[in-house]
Design a protein around this motif. Structure first.
Motif, PDB file in Angstrom:
ATOM      1  N   ILE A 130       0.876  -1.176   0.000  1.00 59.46           N
ATOM      2  CA  ILE A 130       0.000   0.000   0.000  1.00 59.46           C
ATOM      3  C   ILE A 130       0.904   1.213   0.000  1.00 59.46           C
ATOM      4  O   ILE A 130       1.780   1.360   0.861  1.00 59.46           O
ATOM      5  N   THR A 131       0.730   2.088  -0.986  1.00 59.15           N
ATOM      6  CA  THR A 131       1.574   3.275  -1.150  1.00 59.15           C
ATOM      7  C   THR A 131       0.706   4.533  -1.124  1.00 59.15           C
ATOM      8  O   THR A 131      -0.519   4.472  -1.070  1.00 59.15           O
ATOM      9  N   THR A 132       1.370   5.670  -1.226  1.00 59.15           N
ATOM     10  CA  THR A 132       0.678   6.953  -1.376  1.00 59.15           C
ATOM     11  C   THR A 132       0.410   7.209  -2.860  1.00 59.15           C
ATOM     12  O   THR A 132       0.820   6.424  -3.717  1.00 59.15           O
ATOM     13  N   ASP A 133      -0.225   8.326  -3.148  1.00 62.36           N
ATOM     14  CA  ASP A 133      -0.364   8.741  -4.547  1.00 62.36           C
ATOM     15  C   ASP A 133       0.664   9.813  -4.889  1.00 62.36           C
ATOM     16  O   ASP A 133       0.564  10.487  -5.907  1.00 62.36           O
ATOM     17  N   LEU A 138       1.431   8.492   3.937  1.00 61.51           N
ATOM     18  CA  LEU A 138       0.444   7.414   3.987  1.00 61.51           C
ATOM     19  C   LEU A 138      -0.232   7.338   5.351  1.00 61.51           C
ATOM     20  O   LEU A 138      -1.443   7.184   5.446  1.00 61.51           O
ATOM     21  N   GLY A 139       0.576   7.435   6.410  1.00 65.65           N
ATOM     22  CA  GLY A 139       0.016   7.344   7.763  1.00 65.65           C
ATOM     23  C   GLY A 139       0.191   5.976   8.386  1.00 65.65           C
ATOM     24  O   GLY A 139      -0.427   5.665   9.409  1.00 65.65           O
ATOM     25  N   ALA A 140       1.045   5.128   7.777  1.00 56.84           N
ATOM     26  CA  ALA A 140       1.335   3.835   8.398  1.00 56.84           C
ATOM     27  C   ALA A 140       1.979   4.030   9.761  1.00 56.84           C
ATOM     28  O   ALA A 140       1.905   3.161  10.624  1.00 56.84           O
ATOM     29  N   HIS A 384       6.853   9.657   7.148  1.00 55.02           N
ATOM     30  CA  HIS A 384       6.856  11.119   7.147  1.00 55.02           C
ATOM     31  C   HIS A 384       7.039  11.734   5.762  1.00 55.02           C
ATOM     32  O   HIS A 384       7.507  12.861   5.646  1.00 55.02           O
ATOM     33  N   GLY A 385       6.671  11.029   4.718  1.00 54.73           N
ATOM     34  CA  GLY A 385       6.811  11.606   3.391  1.00 54.73           C
ATOM     35  C   GLY A 385       6.022  10.866   2.330  1.00 54.73           C
ATOM     36  O   GLY A 385       5.366   9.851   2.593  1.00 54.73           O
ATOM     37  N   LYS A 386       6.129  11.339   1.112  1.00 57.02           N
ATOM     38  CA  LYS A 386       5.327  10.815  -0.001  1.00 57.02           C
ATOM     39  C   LYS A 386       5.747   9.435  -0.474  1.00 57.02           C
ATOM     40  O   LYS A 386       5.021   8.773  -1.217  1.00 57.02           O
ATOM     41  N   TYR A 387       6.943   8.970  -0.056  1.00 55.54           N
ATOM     42  CA  TYR A 387       7.412   7.648  -0.478  1.00 55.54           C
ATOM     43  C   TYR A 387       7.069   6.548   0.540  1.00 55.54           C
ATOM     44  O   TYR A 387       7.542   5.430   0.430  1.00 55.54           O
ATOM     45  N   GLU A 388       6.230   6.888   1.497  1.00 57.11           N
ATOM     46  CA  GLU A 388       5.858   5.928   2.530  1.00 57.11           C
ATOM     47  C   GLU A 388       5.046   4.769   1.928  1.00 57.11           C
ATOM     48  O   GLU A 388       4.212   4.973   1.048  1.00 57.11           O
ATOM     49  N   TYR A 389       5.331   3.567   2.419  1.00 56.15           N
ATOM     50  CA  TYR A 389       4.558   2.404   1.984  1.00 56.15           C
ATOM     51  C   TYR A 389       4.562   1.360   3.088  1.00 56.15           C
ATOM     52  O   TYR A 389       5.381   1.405   4.008  1.00 56.15           O
TER      53      TYR A 389
END
Length: 413
Positions: A130-133, A138-140, A384-389
């Protein structure tokens, strides 16, 4: 697996960003939207003694189903997300059977999650991610932890044949701004020990963290017309810059790892008359931590000595506040709680990765409040960023670890 995915997505699509500039608890009202939903969900799955206090701390109980005496254990996660990157309008993307190649998060903005840069991705080839767009976090961190705890409790309720003692769960606000444990009522929680589900990759098991302090150094200056400033002007911004240049160049986050401590400049504001440098101090070793604080005091004193004749008063004023301490000191006397978690992982064919946390969790503060609290993986990466998965399989394994810890704690053998 779909049940975990659905639960996780229901959490991350609620914006719970905490606010470091707020004096309230929780620091943002929007955190309470998810908190209230969690209270309803805990009741719906059959948890007992479900409470949420006026500051947003949630607690609930799964009663013991054994007759013999068993220690009360707890599992804790936080529901806020960091203010470092936006958590509003999270649009999770599900990547099934990951092929080990680049993942285009956002074609329009050319944002790519690539294993050539994030090498950890390759260990999850064939799994569901599960990744961000590419436009939000993401909030993991730490809604994966909440997902795992709720799912594990639901599983234990649905499988009464699995023996366990009394289990307490707790969900906190404001962990990301360092306040998650500030108003946590350890006595009310009533556990002998607990685990935070707030680590990263599968297998992580941590009982050491940084000793931490925050520092603010304010530099005074003298503003004079620049055409007539020789020997008169003192530019506080240049003083601040010179101060930063005196910090050990290799003792910064980007050049340290493992047990190595650092100084980290987090902000600079200024004008000719006054400038402020904000920084954090981190070290696992208590003595080295003390020396780092002493170094900053000594460096500030040198500036004051140099400019005393010209400026008169102190030209640099330093303020250092301790934030939290290494939980190792509190966990080692009850090290069996780490061993139980390690044994649980091994029984599930998970290789324990026991290493120091290069940061802090609610657990370090809770340990000093009387609740020893090691940290266990929640599965996410690149927080803490857009590459969170987060790999879904890692969340599933974390659920199994929680269940196995409960089972092992109740085992009379």
């Amino acid at each position: 697996m779909q049940h975990i995915i659905d639960r996780f997505i229901s959490y991350v699509t609620v914006d719970t960003e905490s606010d470091p500039n707020s004096e309230t608890t929780p620091s943002s009202k929007k955190q309470l939207v998810l908190a209230r939903n969690l209270v309803k969900e805990l009741k719906a799955i059959g948890m007992e003694d479900v409470t949420m206090d006026r500051k947003g701390y949630i607690m609930a109980t799964l009663p013991s189903n054994v007759e013999h005496e068993v220690p009360v254990i707890g599992f804790i996660s936080h529901y806020d997300t960091t203010p470092d990157f936006t958590g509003a309008n999270v649009k999770p993307q599900i990547i099934e059977n990951y092929d080990g190649k680049d993942i285009v998060l956002n074609a329009e903005q050319n944002i790519v999650l690539s294993p050539s840069y994030f090498k950890d991705l390759l260990q999850y080839k064939g799994q569901t991610l599960i990744t961000t767009d590419g436009t939000t976090l993401l909030g993991a961190d730490d809604k994966a932890g909440i997902t795992e705890i709720v799912t594990a409790m639901e599983y234990l309720i649905q499988h009464p044949e699995i023996l366990h003692g009394k289990i307490r769960v707790g969900f906190t606000p404001d962990e990301e701004i360092g306040r998650g444990a500030h108003h946590f009522d350890v006595e009310k929680f009533g556990a002998d020990w607990a685990y935070t589900m707030d680590g990263s990759q599968i297998g992580e098991l941590e009982y050491e963290n940084f000793n931490a302090a925050g520092a603010k150094v304010t530099f005074k200056g003298k503003s004079v017309h620049p055409g007539y400033a020789k020997g008169k002007m003192i530019n506080s911004m240049l003083l601040a810059s010179k101060f930063i240049s005196k910090l050990p160049k290799k003792e910064v986050p980007e050049m340290t790892k493992g047990y190595e401590g650092f100084f980290h400049v987090t902000g600079i504001t200024g004008s000719i008359e006054e400038s402020t440098v904000s920084l954090i101090i981190r070290d696992h070793d208590k003595k080295l931590f003390k020396k780092r604080k002493e170094f900053l005091h000594e460096l500030t004193a040198k500036f004051n000595k140099k400019f005393k004749k010209q400026f008169g008063d102190d030209i640099a004023i330093i303020e250092i506040k301790d934030q939290y301490y290494n939980m190792k000191e509190k966990v080692e006397p009850v090290f069996h709680i780490v061993k139980i978690a390690e044994k649980a992982m091994k029984k599930l064919d998970i290789k324990p990765i026991i290493k120091p946390i290069r940061g802090g969790t609610d657990g370090c503060q809770l340990s000093y409040k009387g609740l020893p609290c090691p940290n266990i993986f929640a599965g996410g990466h690149n927080f803490h960023g857009k590459y969170e998965y987060v790999p879904v399989e890692s969340m599933q394994k974390a659920v199994e670890v929680i269940v196995k810890i409960a089972e092992l704690t109740a085992d009379k053998k």
